[in-house]
Scaffold this motif. Structure first.
Motif, short mmCIF file in Angstrom:
data_model
loop_
_atom_site.label_atom_id
_atom_site.label_comp_id
_atom_site.label_asym_id
_atom_site.label_seq_id
_atom_site.Cartn_x
_atom_site.Cartn_y
_atom_site.Cartn_z
N ILE A 154 -24.46 46.50 -37.83
CA ILE A 154 -25.39 46.22 -36.75
C ILE A 154 -24.58 45.57 -35.65
N ASP A 155 -24.90 45.86 -34.41
CA ASP A 155 -24.32 45.12 -33.30
C ASP A 155 -22.91 45.56 -32.95
N LEU A 156 -22.00 45.54 -33.90
CA LEU A 156 -20.66 46.04 -33.63
C LEU A 156 -20.40 47.23 -34.55
N PRO A 157 -19.92 48.34 -34.01
CA PRO A 157 -19.75 49.54 -34.83
C PRO A 157 -18.48 49.50 -35.67
N GLY A 158 -18.52 50.20 -36.79
CA GLY A 158 -17.32 50.42 -37.58
C GLY A 158 -16.97 51.89 -37.55
N ARG A 159 -15.74 52.21 -37.83
CA ARG A 159 -15.34 53.61 -37.79
C ARG A 159 -15.74 54.36 -39.08
N SER A 160 -16.04 53.63 -40.13
CA SER A 160 -16.19 54.34 -41.41
C SER A 160 -17.61 54.44 -41.92
N ASN A 168 -24.51 49.39 -25.06
CA ASN A 168 -23.88 48.38 -24.23
C ASN A 168 -23.58 48.88 -22.82
N TYR A 169 -23.17 50.12 -22.74
CA TYR A 169 -22.83 50.67 -21.43
C TYR A 169 -24.07 50.67 -20.52
N ALA A 170 -25.15 51.23 -21.04
CA ALA A 170 -26.37 51.31 -20.24
C ALA A 170 -26.84 49.92 -19.82
N GLY A 171 -26.81 48.99 -20.76
CA GLY A 171 -27.22 47.63 -20.46
C GLY A 171 -26.35 47.01 -19.38
N ALA A 172 -25.04 47.23 -19.51
CA ALA A 172 -24.11 46.65 -18.54
C ALA A 172 -24.33 47.25 -17.16
N GLY A 198 -16.07 36.63 -20.12
CA GLY A 198 -16.42 36.61 -21.54
C GLY A 198 -16.00 37.86 -22.28
N GLY A 199 -16.25 37.85 -23.58
CA GLY A 199 -15.92 38.99 -24.41
C GLY A 199 -14.45 39.08 -24.71
N GLU A 207 -17.29 48.51 -23.76
CA GLU A 207 -18.37 49.28 -23.15
C GLU A 207 -19.01 48.52 -22.00
N ARG A 208 -19.17 47.23 -22.19
CA ARG A 208 -19.78 46.43 -21.12
C ARG A 208 -18.84 46.38 -19.92
#
Lengths: 352, 352
Positions: A154-160, A168-172, A198-199, A207-208
């Motif tokens: 959730i929240d941060l993606p994993g590759r596997s 995040n892009y749309a929100g940013a 931040g970040g 993405e942001r």
DNA sequence: ATTGATTGCACCATCGATTGTGCAATTTTG
DNA sequence: CAAAATTGCACAATCGATGGTGCAATCAAT
């Protein structure tokens, strides 16, 4: 009709009391008694006995036998942010609806703690794991997979594994436009008036950042110079970044995109050291919603990540057994200034 | 050197691999091997094997046998408030320091959920339970006692077990004075200018009410009329109370003691429906600290409950086996306007 | 009345770790 | 060198619940 002996009643106690075998008791108490063709009358008798002696299942024993636990865990970087605490609140409610027991654990964004915690959870045969903001999702994924533990990011993606995250892009993009549009046309701004603080170098921040840059470039019709100050997530570092900017430039940027509510707290710490006038004309866009943060004495718009949808989607995927490493984007919600959203807090069962 | 078989290694696997008996393996892995006079060399060999096959103890099996779990639980009314989330954060850190596994669960202030949750925790042989803000501490106490579960009340006291709570009276006194003293001498206030909103009929609210009344009486040198509006804890009810007051009087009281940060969110909801000017001269004192809440555009002072001390004291008592029904008061911290305290959030293991 | 199906439950191995007890091999003591 | 003490470990019961299998008793069918 309570046993005065300190020990809890077991199926063996009930077995003796009822004259039935332990397996019969077990079947009655775990609800499988129809399939096991236990007569309705015995079942009722046993259930009555169980109530009288207030029997409760020893979950460790059941878990040991069935290698399940009925526990569903949420792994959080920290508790103490309204984004994560609202996630925890929603998670708790949803898991309860599913008749399981929710547990929430934070790891302080420490990869070692994360790993160890997951190992611990596995050793307790936790049934399902939601991983929020893991710093190293992939090694955790491997752990879970080896143990056959259903899990999802959730929240941060994993590759596997599958991941449910905010768009995040749309929100940013929306947030950056709202910052830029806060300035009236005759009050002309230059690219160096708009900063992002931040970040760090994770997927969400990237993405942001991308959304922020794209909107700036589109607005100023040019590839603008770098105006992003990554600070990590700790409030102390963000504060330091604001201080440094202020010392160098003699003022803050006129518009600031703050990467998270935790970074926003860094801004608070900066504010505490400067008079209110410093912030009178400030324009803030914060990626994350905090109800109090929405009422600060300057223009502030926020982006609320839709934790309810994220949690719901996560459980859908888990129920469907979906384990393909795909990322599902959940659109966030734009929050204007001075907005007090209702939220999971309203789940309070309280009387007026 | 990982087994490709999906199943996790057990002491029996290691037993076969090492040629030792399972009990030897067990002793080595749980650290009791010296007392059991296992030779250093065998111990090392087994530990090596365990590492190679990344063995981890099955906690359900251990727990079943030893009726312990290594789990320490914190029961919370809600996650989504900075008071409780900072409590959770501190709790997590402390429990980890003690080498145990922290789990946090919220119950939405629902007595039934509380009771069931505790039953569940007992069935998992949770070792220790901290109960924060239980609505019915005493029946929970009975449950725990019967099960031999070490437990202690935090935040709200119970009559039957030890309780560690904030000195609500002292905090309320200080907060009420700060509200009254916000008004300059020539700007004379009357008793009906100062109100208290929020809370209900629990110990903490009563103490806060008492502090509020005592200070008002002392200041106005008279037994003042009732100016306390209990609303329960849900933000929605608090909002309604503010709305009603506003409709009746055409304005809010000039000074308001808000009973908790969750009630303070009720004020936010009210604010969202009224223009900023309505609040320009407002004086707020909030029992609870929220960093963002400290920067709202009016005079606001807060009282921060000292969760660190509360948690520490709770563990001291538990370690000392203290189970006498006594209440330990922890003095809260007065927080002036525009203050950004550092807190458990700074435990973030993050890099700049 | 015999056969076959169904009902209703008991028996027992099993999950993985813990721990009291026993015993052979080795070392120490006199 | 024999007796005593110590070392080093194995055995087996146990924690409480689960579920496959088996079997007697009852019921239905021919």
């Amino acid at each position: 009709m309570k046993k005065s002996t300190k020990k809890k009643a077991t199926i063996y106690d009930l077995s003796v009391l009822s004259g039935c075998s332990a397996s019969t008791i077990s079947a009655v108490l775990n609800g499988t008694w129809r399939q096991r063709r236990i007569s309705e009358s015995t079942a009722e008798r046993i259930l009555g006995l169980a109530r009288d002696h207030n029997y409760t299942t020893n979950m460790q024993a059941r878990g040991l036998r069935s290698s399940q636990s009925g526990l569903v865990a949420l792994l959080l970087p920290v508790h103490d942010s309204r984004y994560f605490s609202s996630m925890a609140q929603t998670f708790d409610a949803r898991v309860r609806e599913r008749g399981q027991c929710p547990i929430v654990i934070s790891t302080c964004r420490d990869p070692k703690e994360e790993y160890q915690t997951v190992e611990t959870l596995i050793s307790y045969s936790v049934d399902t794991l939601l991983i929020a903001g893991a710093t190293d999702p992939d090694s955790i994924h491997r752990l879970c997979k080896e143990a056959g533990l259903k899990h999802i990011n959730i929240d941060l993606p994993g590759r596997s594994g599958p991941s449910v995250i905010t768009d995040n892009y749309a929100g940013a993009v929306e947030l950056t436009w709202s910052i830029i549009n806060s300035f009236s046309d005759d009050d002309s701004i230059t690219p160096s008036d708009i900063y992002m603080f931040g970040g760090r170098d994770d997927h969400n921040s990237r993405e942001r950042n991308r959304g922020f840059r794209d909107v700036k470039d589109a607005h100023f019709k040019t590839k603008t110079e770098e105006t992003i100050v990554p600070t990590g997530y700790a409030p102390g570092f963000a504060q330091k970044a604001f201080e440094e900017f202020y010392e160098t430039h003699g003022n803050l940027p006129r518009g600031i995109f703050v990467n998270s509510s935790i970074n926003y707290e860094g801004l608070l710490r900066f504010m505490a050291k400067h008079p209110p006038e410093t912030f009178e004309n400030l324009v803030i866009g914060c990626f994350d919603y905090d109800p109090f943060g929405s009422f600060l004495p300057f223009q502030v718009t926020m982006v609320r990540q839709d934790v309810e949808k994220m949690i719901d989607r996560a459980f859908q995927l888990i129920d469907a057994g979906e384990m393909t490493p795909r990322t599902y984007l959940i659109p966030p919600q734009f929050v204007p200034q001075r907005t007090a959203l209702t939220g999971p807090l309203d789940l309070l069962k309280d009387v007026p």
